[in-house]
Structures are given as C-alpha cells and as structure tokens.
Design a protein around this motif. Structure first.
Motif, short mmCIF file in Angstrom:
data_model
loop_
_atom_site.label_atom_id
_atom_site.label_comp_id
_atom_site.label_asym_id
_atom_site.label_seq_id
_atom_site.Cartn_x
_atom_site.Cartn_y
_atom_site.Cartn_z
N GLY A 189 -13.66 -8.69 -5.17
CA GLY A 189 -13.82 -10.12 -5.47
C GLY A 189 -14.62 -10.91 -4.45
N PHE A 190 -15.58 -10.26 -3.78
CA PHE A 190 -16.47 -11.02 -2.89
C PHE A 190 -17.67 -11.55 -3.67
CE2 PHE A 190 -14.23 -8.59 0.39
CZ PHE A 190 -14.12 -9.50 1.41
N VAL A 191 -18.41 -10.64 -4.26
CA VAL A 191 -19.65 -11.04 -4.95
C VAL A 191 -19.78 -10.26 -6.25
CG1 VAL A 191 -22.17 -11.17 -4.76
CG2 VAL A 191 -20.77 -11.44 -2.71
N PHE A 192 -20.02 -10.99 -7.35
CA PHE A 192 -20.23 -10.35 -8.65
C PHE A 192 -21.70 -10.51 -9.05
CE2 PHE A 192 -15.88 -12.44 -9.22
CZ PHE A 192 -15.18 -11.31 -8.79
N PRO A 193 -22.24 -9.58 -9.83
CA PRO A 193 -23.60 -9.77 -10.33
C PRO A 193 -23.67 -11.05 -11.18
CG PRO A 193 -22.80 -7.55 -10.80
CD PRO A 193 -21.63 -8.34 -10.31
N GLY A 194 -24.77 -11.77 -11.11
CA GLY A 194 -24.87 -13.06 -11.81
C GLY A 194 -24.90 -12.89 -13.33
N SER A 195 -24.21 -13.78 -14.03
CA SER A 195 -24.20 -13.82 -15.51
C SER A 195 -24.00 -12.44 -16.14
CB SER A 195 -25.51 -14.42 -16.04
OG SER A 195 -25.78 -15.64 -15.42
N GLU A 196 -23.08 -11.68 -15.60
CA GLU A 196 -22.96 -10.27 -15.98
C GLU A 196 -22.69 -10.07 -17.47
OE1 GLU A 196 -19.90 -8.11 -13.96
OE2 GLU A 196 -21.03 -6.25 -14.03
N TYR A 250 -23.74 -11.52 -19.93
CA TYR A 250 -24.96 -11.66 -20.75
C TYR A 250 -26.02 -10.65 -20.35
CZ TYR A 250 -23.01 -15.81 -22.81
OH TYR A 250 -22.21 -16.67 -23.51
N GLY A 251 -25.61 -9.64 -19.60
CA GLY A 251 -26.57 -8.62 -19.22
C GLY A 251 -27.19 -8.88 -17.87
N SER A 302 -29.45 -13.42 -8.93
CA SER A 302 -28.40 -14.45 -8.92
C SER A 302 -27.04 -13.75 -8.85
CB SER A 302 -28.49 -15.37 -10.14
OG SER A 302 -28.01 -14.70 -11.27
N TYR A 303 -26.11 -14.39 -8.21
CA TYR A 303 -24.78 -13.79 -7.97
C TYR A 303 -23.70 -14.85 -8.10
CZ TYR A 303 -27.18 -9.69 -6.33
OH TYR A 303 -27.98 -8.58 -6.29
N GLU A 304 -22.48 -14.38 -8.36
CA GLU A 304 -21.32 -15.27 -8.36
C GLU A 304 -20.45 -14.86 -7.17
OE1 GLU A 304 -21.95 -17.00 -11.01
OE2 GLU A 304 -22.89 -15.57 -12.37
#
Ligand code: ATP
Length: 482
Positions: free
Chosen positions: A27-34, A36-37, A42-44
């Motif tokens: 739960g540190f960094v997720f791929p952005g808008s995952e 939707y592909g 960009s990252y969350e």
C-alpha cells in the motif's frame, strides 16, 4: 553496516522490481488508473505511501522553513497568470526535443535516449543545450535503437512543450489559455513583493514552497522517479550580491542539502554525488548549477538541483508585469534587485530514493530500514490471539491511546510471525504484542512482574523487551524523535 551492504548489492539483481512490487503489495504506491488499464507515468499513493510522502514533506518543511529564522513559507496557486510562464521562459523554454520510432510509435526525449545509450556503454554524456540538428546527428552516428522495439527508424527530432495547457472558463478561446505550473518556483517570484510587504524579512532570506507541479513527460518514468504530476519542494533564497559572498552561500546550501539527505532521510553517503553542469547544459542566466545525484538502480540521476539564478527571474517578472520588485536596504537605503540561489527537489524522487536505500534483505527477512521519523506507522499493536476477547480489548485500548500521539497500525490476522513480516515490509520500527502476561494471566516465573507490560519488538534487531503500558508512549517518543 553488513545489512546495508546486502541491500547495496541488490542494485544489480532487480532491486527496482522488488521495490515496485513491495510498494504495491504493502500500500505505498499503486500504478495510476489501474482499473482502466493504467495511465503512463502516473501513480496513486496508498495508505502507507501517503504517510511516508507526508513525513518526508513535513521533515523538509520543519528543517528548511519552520526551524530557520531566515526562512518563510508560501503556498501559491497551481494556475498562475499565463504571463508568468512567458516571463520565466517556460513557454518558449520548457520544451523538450522528441523523437518518435516509426516502427512502434514510441515517443521519447532525444536527450534521455542519447544519455541512456552512453550510460549503457559506461560513459557519462550530457547533451543539454544541443540543437535538434546536433541531437539528430548523435542518434544517427551512434545508430541508437528504439528501447521498446529494438528498431533503428526514428523521425527527425522535434520540439515538444512540457507544460500542460488548459482553459479558464467554458469556451476554449486563445485568450483563456492557462498552464498548470511546471514548477513551484515562479509562484515565489511573483509573490516576492507581497512577502516583503507583509512580513519583517530582511535579506538574506528564503521563501520555501511545497506543492504539485505538472509536466507532460513522455519518457518512461522509472517508477515514481519521473511522473506527470509530482510534489516539488523549492526554495528561493534571496540575497544582496554586494553584501553576501554567493560562493560561500552556495557551499552552505550544498552542505544543508547533503545533511538533510544523509541525516534526516538516513541515506548512505556513498550512494550520493555532486555533478556540476557544464557551460552548454547550464541555463544562460545561471552562474553555477549542480545536481545532487543518487545512485538509482538505473544509474546516478538528478535528485536535487542547486542553481545560482542571479537576478534573472525577478527582472523578468518586473519587465513582464511592470511591477517594481526591487528591495530597499533598510540601513543604507540602496535599492536593488536581489539575487537568488535555488535548491529545488521533487518529494516523489526523495521517496523513491528513501525506499530503495532502506530496502534490506537479511536471511529470509525483508525490511525497510526507514528512519523512525519517516516510517508510515511508528508502531503496530497486536493481540497475541484474535479469538480471546480480553486480549483484544486490552490491545484495542493501547491502540486507541497511542493513536492520539502517533500514526499506529492494528493487526490481528494470522500468527505473530506473519504480522511481523508485514510490518517489516512497511518499515514499522516497533511491534507491540499484548499477551497473557499483560493480563496478569501468565504462568512463567516473571508472570507477576509482567502484568500491565507488553512486548516491544525492534524492527532492525528483532530484539524484544517488556515495557510497562503506562511508559509506552514516552518510550516510543524517545526512540522516534530522538
Ligand atoms: P530532469 O532532468 O530529471 O527532467 P529537471 O532538471 O527538469 O529534471 P528541475 O526543473 O530542476 O528538474 O526540477 C527540480 C526537481 O524536481 C528535480 O531535481 C526533480 O527532483 C524534480 N522533478 C522534475 N521533474 C520531475 C518529474 N517529472 N517527476 C518527478 N520529479 C521531478
């Protein structure tokens, strides 16, 4: 020291992949808008990541703004008057030379393509300041292949503006065009007069700002190293060039930046180096620019830039706005435009460095050896068994109490070993377990003595000690904020 060595040797064996995977898992960094592909670059920031990023920001703010008598803070807008960016040179200048692969249509920055090519050959080459024609020549001479498909079929180098454009109002007319800021620094220059008029600052003094900046980056970003939006921490340090020796001031800033990274962020000094910009690379108005670089798994790269920008920016804004931005010396009455030294860093890059540097493997243990001040959670509280209400209730009470003082985590899933494993990967410095001794129901010889105490396990040593519940907060405080 040995543990840190182990982490260092990982750089050749997929450290980046390990960090990217850990960042998602914990739960540190997720791929952005995952869902939707994904959206490139960009990252969350997840529950642990937002805490770590905020702790780095808070540390920067504390050290460089709040605890310094010669600094003040500012929070300017993301959307500034568009003339700001004409004055700063960004509309014409924050333009990157791009090439596109005709085979797979990958677009990439020509300077990055060339520099990475030379880096693979073990050479450090900077092409900043080269014309499109010169960049084309290097790509052709070196026959640099597309990093995505391996073909050698590039379009000629073309300019591409990195500033994101948008419009104010509902009709997209030319006169309503604005930009998302490409750096936070310009907000400081355009508020310079208001800061002077509203405070008691006297030269030399600095203005610090933390906030989001936006750049239409096309080159593959290497995790959160290069993203479309990122958090900048910038300082404009204003001074009178006749009263202050800029070279001395510049060296002081180099020292402060180094101390922050090695001391406050706990990064190994042998992973850092300074690199001075050559005449071609440096902006024409800068008298000296140096980058503090960190040895990322993909090579030594800019972490933090330090530039002596002279009086260029304030003069430009005076010219474009017609507003007098000069300073009057309160003692001599001399009126002049101050000069400025700018230390500018990206918080996300700091965070990538901190995670990479803290990653440690020891036997089958993996842990993030984060400085306790930066750790997302300072402690995790566990009831020894989740199905014993008395243990859970006691642990809940401790959790609620500590929560008033620190960010703390709760875990009652699985066995203690699994909980330690998870907290180690998050970098939680202390794990607190409530057991039967805590309740006064233990059976060993120390049972009576251990009533109302808990076990506290240290992340780095794995050692456990018993601490009285009413001393826990003080104990943790001493260890975390020492
Ligand atoms: P680079 O050469 O890596 O593109 P830069 O020289 O353009 O960086 P500056 O304009 O000096 O960067 O910005 C100051 C700091 O902001 C950089 O040192 C870096 O830490 C950070 N930064 C710049 N661009 C990005 C980005 N796209 N994503 C994350 N951080 C960034």
């Amino acid at each position: 020291m040995k543990k840190r060595e182990a982490a260092k040797n990982l750089s050749e064996s997929g450290l980046m992949e390990k960090i990217v995977s850990l960042a998602k898992r914990r739960g540190f960094v997720f791929p952005g808008s995952e869902i939707y592909g994904g959206l490139a670059n960009s990252y969350e920031y997840g529950p642990a990541g937002v805490e770590l990023k905020k702790n780095i920001q808070d540390e920067w703010w504390r050290v460089f703004v709040r605890e310094r008598a010669d600094m003040v803070g500012l929070d300017s807008s993301i959307i500034l008057h568009p003339k700001t960016w004409e004055a700063s040179g960004h509309v014409a200048g924050l333009v990157d030379a791009m090439v596109e692969c005709r085979a797979c249509h990958t677009r990439t920055r020509a300077d990055h393509l060339i520099e990475n090519h030379f880096e693979m050959k073990g050479e450090k080459v900077s092409v900043e300041g080269k014309s499109e024609k010169e960049l084309d020549e290097v790509i052709q001479q070196e026959k640099i292949k597309c990093p995505s498909c391996g073909k050698f079929d590039w379009t000629p180098v073309r300019k591409f503006n990195l500033l994101f454009e948008t419009h104010v109002g509902i009709v997209p007319e030319a006169q309503s065009k604005v930009y998302l800021r490409g750096e936070t620094a310009q907000g400081i220059f355009i508020s310079f007069k208001n800061v002077l008029d509203s405070t008691r600052v006297r030269l030399p003094f600095g203005v610090g700002q933390l906030g989001k900046s936006f750049r239409n980056e096309i080159t593959k970003g290497n995790f959160i190293f290069r993203t479309l939006e990122f958090e900048q921490a910038e300082i404009e340090y204003f001074f009178d060039p006749e009263a202050t020796d800029w070279k001395k001031l510049y060296e002081q800033w180099k020292g402060d930046m180094w101390t922050f990274v090695t001391g406050n962020l706990g990064v190994r000094a042998d992973m850092l180096r300074w690199r001075e910009h050559g005449d071609e690379e440096r902006s024409f108005y800068s008298k000296r620019t140096e980058d503090l670089e960190y040895k990322f798994p993909f090579g030594f790269k800019e972490l933090w830039g330090l530039a002596y920008r002279t009086d260029y920016d304030l003069n430009q804004h005076m010219k474009y706005s017609g507003t007098d931005l000069s300073y009057t010396d309160p003692v001599t009455g001399r009126k002049f435009v101050p000069h400025v030294i700018e230390p500018a860093v990206g918080v996300n890059r700091l965070m990538a460095m901190v995670m990479l540097d803290a990653y440690t493997e020891e036997g089958d243990r993996i842990f993030l050896k984060l400085p306790p001040r930066l750790a997302p959670y300072k402690a995790a509280i566990f009831p020894l068994l989740a199905n014993k209400p008395a243990l859970v209730e006691k642990a809940r009470g401790i959790y609620a109490d500590l929560q008033k003082h620190f960010p703390v985590a709760w875990d009652d899933r699985g066995n203690i070993g699994k909980r330690y494993y998870a907290q180690d990967e998050i970098g939680t410095p202390f794990c607190i377990t409530v057991d039967f001794d805590t309740l006064g129901e233990g059976e060993g010889e120390n049972a009576a003595k251990n009533k109302d105490t808990v076990t506290v396990r240290d992340r780095d040593t794995g050692m456990q000690e018993r601490i009285a519940i009413d001393k826990l907060s003080e104990f943790l405080h001493g260890k975390i904020y020492r």
